[in-house]
Design an enzyme around this catalytic site. Sequence first.
Site, PDB file in Angstrom:
ATOM      1  N   ARG A  41       0.861  -1.182   0.000  1.00 11.75           N
ATOM      2  CA  ARG A  41       0.000   0.000   0.000  1.00 11.75           C
ATOM      3  C   ARG A  41       0.894   1.228   0.000  1.00 11.75           C
ATOM      4  O   ARG A  41       1.693   1.426   0.925  1.00 11.75           O
ATOM      5  CB  ARG A  41      -0.913   0.008   1.233  1.00 11.75           C
ATOM      6  CG  ARG A  41      -1.871   1.190   1.315  1.00 11.75           C
ATOM      7  CD  ARG A  41      -2.696   1.079   2.589  1.00 11.75           C
ATOM      8  NE  ARG A  41      -3.720   2.109   2.674  1.00 11.75           N
ATOM      9  CZ  ARG A  41      -3.534   3.332   3.162  1.00 11.75           C
ATOM     10  NH1 ARG A  41      -2.327   3.678   3.619  1.00 11.75           N
ATOM     11  NH2 ARG A  41      -4.519   4.203   3.209  1.00 11.75           N
ATOM     12  N   SER A 110     -12.737  -4.103   0.176  1.00 10.53           N
ATOM     13  CA  SER A 110     -13.080  -3.362   1.396  1.00 10.53           C
ATOM     14  C   SER A 110     -14.585  -3.188   1.478  1.00 10.53           C
ATOM     15  O   SER A 110     -15.221  -2.704   0.530  1.00 10.53           O
ATOM     16  CB  SER A 110     -12.410  -1.988   1.387  1.00 10.53           C
ATOM     17  OG  SER A 110     -11.014  -2.101   1.565  1.00 10.53           O
ATOM     18  N   LYS A 140      -6.003   5.852   9.305  1.00 15.05           N
ATOM     19  CA  LYS A 140      -7.221   6.489   8.794  1.00 15.05           C
ATOM     20  C   LYS A 140      -8.079   6.930   9.974  1.00 15.05           C
ATOM     21  O   LYS A 140      -9.085   6.282  10.306  1.00 15.05           O
ATOM     22  CB  LYS A 140      -8.006   5.524   7.898  1.00 15.05           C
ATOM     23  CG  LYS A 140      -7.339   5.213   6.571  1.00 15.05           C
ATOM     24  CD  LYS A 140      -8.259   4.378   5.702  1.00 15.05           C
ATOM     25  CE  LYS A 140      -7.671   4.135   4.324  1.00 15.05           C
ATOM     26  NZ  LYS A 140      -8.596   3.366   3.466  1.00 15.05           N
TER      27      LYS A 140
END
Length: 214
Positions: A41, A110, A140
Amino acid sequence: MLKAHPIRGLYAITPAVGDEADYFPRIERALAGGVSLLQYRDKTADRASARRRALRLRQLCGRFCVPLIVNDDAELARETQAAGVHLGREDQDIARARALLGMDAIIGVSCYDRIERAREAQAQGANYVAFGSVFPSQVKPGAVRSSLKLIREARDEMRIPIVAIGGIDLGNAARVIEAGAHCIAVITALFSAPDTGELARAFAGLFSPVAHRG
Protein backbone atom coordinates in the site's frame (compact mmCIF):
# COMPACT_ATOMS: atom_id res chain seq x y z
CA MET A 1 1.22 -16.14 -9.33
CA LEU A 2 0.98 -18.17 -6.13
CA LYS A 3 -1.96 -20.53 -6.24
CA ALA A 4 -4.54 -21.53 -3.63
CA HIS A 5 -3.11 -19.96 -0.51
CA PRO A 6 -5.22 -20.14 2.67
CA ILE A 7 -6.40 -16.69 3.69
CA ARG A 8 -5.85 -16.88 7.42
CA GLY A 9 -3.50 -15.31 9.92
CA LEU A 10 -1.57 -12.06 10.04
CA TYR A 11 -2.20 -9.84 7.03
CA ALA A 12 0.53 -7.19 7.07
CA ILE A 13 0.03 -3.95 5.18
CA THR A 14 3.14 -2.01 4.31
CA PRO A 15 3.78 1.27 6.15
CA ALA A 16 4.78 4.62 4.68
CA VAL A 17 8.11 4.15 2.94
CA GLY A 18 10.35 6.75 4.56
CA ASP A 19 13.89 5.42 4.29
CA GLU A 20 14.04 2.40 1.96
CA ALA A 21 17.18 1.23 3.75
CA ASP A 22 14.94 0.58 6.76
CA TYR A 23 11.65 -0.16 4.95
CA PHE A 24 12.55 -3.42 3.23
CA PRO A 25 14.45 -4.97 6.19
CA ARG A 26 11.51 -4.29 8.51
CA ILE A 27 9.16 -5.99 6.07
CA GLU A 28 11.55 -8.91 5.63
CA ARG A 29 11.70 -9.44 9.40
CA ALA A 30 7.90 -9.39 9.56
CA LEU A 31 7.68 -11.97 6.77
CA ALA A 32 10.17 -14.18 8.59
CA GLY A 33 8.11 -13.82 11.77
CA GLY A 34 4.96 -15.33 10.31
CA VAL A 35 3.02 -12.98 8.02
CA SER A 36 0.44 -14.91 6.00
CA LEU A 37 -0.28 -12.21 3.39
CA LEU A 38 1.43 -8.92 2.59
CA GLN A 39 -0.30 -5.95 0.99
CA TYR A 40 1.73 -3.28 -0.77
CA ARG A 41 0.00 0.00 0.00
CA ASP A 42 1.65 3.23 -1.14
CA LYS A 43 -0.52 6.26 -1.82
CA THR A 44 2.29 8.69 -2.70
CA ALA A 45 4.72 6.82 -4.98
CA ASP A 46 5.07 7.66 -8.64
CA ARG A 47 4.50 4.81 -11.09
CA ALA A 48 8.15 3.89 -11.52
CA SER A 49 8.81 3.83 -7.77
CA ALA A 50 5.66 1.83 -7.09
CA ARG A 51 6.61 -0.76 -9.70
CA ARG A 52 10.16 -1.05 -8.41
CA ARG A 53 9.02 -1.44 -4.81
CA ALA A 54 6.31 -3.94 -5.70
CA LEU A 55 8.80 -6.05 -7.63
CA ARG A 56 11.20 -6.08 -4.69
CA LEU A 57 8.40 -6.96 -2.29
CA ARG A 58 7.28 -9.79 -4.58
CA GLN A 59 10.81 -11.19 -4.48
CA LEU A 60 10.84 -11.01 -0.69
CA CYS A 61 7.41 -12.61 -0.46
CA GLY A 62 8.51 -15.37 -2.80
CA ARG A 63 11.33 -16.31 -0.43
CA PHE A 64 8.78 -16.86 2.35
CA CYS A 65 5.98 -18.29 0.17
CA VAL A 66 3.72 -15.38 1.14
CA PRO A 67 1.27 -13.89 -1.40
CA LEU A 68 1.79 -10.23 -2.28
CA ILE A 69 -1.42 -8.25 -2.68
CA VAL A 70 -1.33 -4.83 -4.35
CA ASN A 71 -3.63 -2.14 -2.97
CA ASP A 72 -5.99 -0.46 -5.45
CA ASP A 73 -4.09 -1.17 -8.67
CA ALA A 74 -4.85 -4.38 -10.58
CA GLU A 75 -2.65 -3.27 -13.48
CA LEU A 76 0.35 -2.92 -11.16
CA ALA A 77 -0.46 -6.33 -9.71
CA ARG A 78 -0.41 -7.78 -13.23
CA GLU A 79 2.80 -6.00 -14.21
CA THR A 80 4.65 -7.24 -11.14
CA GLN A 81 3.07 -10.72 -11.08
CA ALA A 82 1.69 -10.17 -7.61
CA ALA A 83 -0.72 -12.74 -6.19
CA GLY A 84 -3.66 -10.38 -6.26
CA VAL A 85 -5.25 -7.02 -5.62
CA HIS A 86 -7.26 -5.35 -2.89
CA LEU A 87 -10.09 -3.12 -4.11
CA GLY A 88 -11.67 -0.20 -2.29
CA ARG A 89 -14.80 1.81 -2.89
CA GLU A 90 -13.35 3.86 -5.73
CA ASP A 91 -11.41 1.12 -7.50
CA GLN A 92 -12.28 -0.94 -10.57
CA ASP A 93 -14.85 -3.69 -10.24
CA ILE A 94 -14.14 -7.32 -9.43
CA ALA A 95 -14.96 -8.62 -12.91
CA ARG A 96 -12.42 -6.32 -14.55
CA ALA A 97 -9.76 -7.20 -12.01
CA ARG A 98 -10.45 -10.91 -12.49
CA ALA A 99 -10.23 -10.58 -16.27
CA LEU A 100 -6.90 -8.82 -15.92
CA LEU A 101 -5.34 -11.07 -13.28
CA GLY A 102 -6.86 -14.48 -13.96
CA MET A 103 -8.77 -17.06 -12.00
CA ASP A 104 -5.90 -17.87 -9.61
CA ALA A 105 -5.56 -14.28 -8.38
CA ILE A 106 -6.59 -13.29 -4.87
CA ILE A 107 -9.09 -10.43 -5.00
CA GLY A 108 -10.11 -8.75 -1.77
CA VAL A 109 -12.70 -6.03 -1.28
CA SER A 110 -13.08 -3.36 1.40
CA CYS A 111 -16.60 -3.46 2.80
CA TYR A 112 -16.17 -0.88 5.58
CA ASP A 113 -19.27 -1.30 7.80
CA ARG A 114 -21.58 -2.70 5.13
CA ILE A 115 -22.44 -6.38 5.04
CA GLU A 116 -24.48 -5.70 1.89
CA ARG A 117 -21.27 -4.80 0.08
CA ALA A 118 -19.73 -8.04 1.34
CA ARG A 119 -22.63 -10.05 -0.05
CA GLU A 120 -22.21 -8.36 -3.44
CA ALA A 121 -18.45 -8.95 -3.43
CA GLN A 122 -18.91 -12.62 -2.61
CA ALA A 123 -21.49 -13.02 -5.39
CA GLN A 124 -19.10 -11.38 -7.86
CA GLY A 125 -16.23 -13.72 -7.03
CA ALA A 126 -14.14 -11.98 -4.40
CA ASN A 127 -11.75 -14.21 -2.45
CA TYR A 128 -12.13 -12.30 0.80
CA VAL A 129 -13.94 -9.32 2.27
CA ALA A 130 -12.53 -6.77 4.71
CA PHE A 131 -14.38 -4.87 7.44
CA GLY A 132 -13.17 -1.88 9.41
CA SER A 133 -12.03 0.25 10.97
CA VAL A 134 -12.75 -2.07 13.90
CA PHE A 135 -10.96 0.22 16.36
CA PRO A 136 -9.71 3.82 16.03
CA SER A 137 -6.99 3.89 13.38
CA GLN A 138 -3.87 6.05 13.25
CA VAL A 139 -3.60 5.47 9.49
CA LYS A 140 -7.22 6.49 8.79
CA PRO A 141 -8.45 8.46 11.82
CA GLY A 142 -11.63 9.49 10.01
CA ALA A 143 -12.52 6.00 8.76
CA VAL A 144 -16.02 4.62 9.27
CA ARG A 145 -16.19 2.25 12.21
CA SER A 146 -17.17 -1.38 11.93
CA SER A 147 -17.87 -3.53 14.98
CA LEU A 148 -17.17 -6.94 16.40
CA LYS A 149 -20.91 -7.60 16.13
CA LEU A 150 -20.68 -7.10 12.37
CA ILE A 151 -17.69 -9.46 12.18
CA ARG A 152 -19.76 -12.09 14.00
CA GLU A 153 -22.70 -11.58 11.64
CA ALA A 154 -20.42 -11.89 8.62
CA ARG A 155 -18.81 -15.03 10.06
CA ASP A 156 -22.21 -16.68 10.30
CA GLU A 157 -23.23 -15.69 6.78
CA MET A 158 -20.22 -15.44 4.46
CA ARG A 159 -18.65 -18.38 2.63
CA ILE A 160 -15.36 -16.57 1.99
CA PRO A 161 -12.74 -15.40 4.52
CA ILE A 162 -13.19 -12.25 6.57
CA VAL A 163 -10.39 -9.76 7.14
CA ALA A 164 -10.64 -7.23 9.98
CA ILE A 165 -8.66 -3.99 9.82
CA GLY A 166 -8.21 -0.79 11.76
CA GLY A 167 -6.52 -0.12 15.08
CA ILE A 168 -5.73 -3.77 15.72
CA ASP A 169 -2.86 -4.44 18.11
CA LEU A 170 -1.68 -7.29 20.29
CA GLY A 171 -3.99 -6.20 23.08
CA ASN A 172 -7.23 -6.45 21.12
CA ALA A 173 -6.43 -8.87 18.28
CA ALA A 174 -7.70 -11.97 20.12
CA ARG A 175 -11.16 -10.39 20.46
CA VAL A 176 -11.29 -9.82 16.70
CA ILE A 177 -10.25 -13.39 15.93
CA GLU A 178 -12.78 -14.77 18.41
CA ALA A 179 -15.49 -12.70 16.69
CA GLY A 180 -14.77 -14.57 13.47
CA ALA A 181 -12.00 -12.82 11.54
CA HIS A 182 -9.86 -15.20 9.51
CA CYS A 183 -7.20 -12.50 9.12
CA ILE A 184 -6.19 -9.45 11.09
CA ALA A 185 -4.76 -6.67 8.93
CA VAL A 186 -2.12 -4.66 10.76
CA ILE A 187 0.04 -1.68 9.84
CA THR A 188 1.00 0.63 12.70
CA ALA A 189 1.17 -1.84 15.57
CA LEU A 190 3.44 -4.13 13.57
CA PHE A 191 5.74 -1.73 11.77
CA SER A 192 6.20 0.71 14.64
CA ALA A 193 7.44 -2.12 16.86
CA PRO A 194 11.14 -2.26 17.74
CA ASP A 195 11.26 -5.84 16.42
CA THR A 196 8.75 -6.54 13.64
CA GLY A 197 9.74 -10.20 13.49
CA GLU A 198 9.03 -10.79 17.16
CA LEU A 199 5.68 -9.03 17.01
CA ALA A 200 4.71 -10.87 13.81
CA ARG A 201 5.36 -14.14 15.63
CA ALA A 202 3.15 -13.01 18.50
CA PHE A 203 0.30 -12.05 16.15
CA ALA A 204 0.65 -15.28 14.19
CA GLY A 205 0.59 -17.28 17.42
CA LEU A 206 -2.93 -16.03 18.13
CA PHE A 207 -4.15 -18.22 15.26
CA SER A 208 -2.66 -21.44 16.60
CA PRO A 209 -5.06 -24.13 17.92
CA VAL A 210 -3.47 -23.84 21.37
CA ALA A 211 -4.36 -20.14 21.54
CA HIS A 212 -8.06 -20.98 21.22
CA ARG A 213 -8.31 -23.70 23.83
CA GLY A 214 -10.42 -23.24 26.90
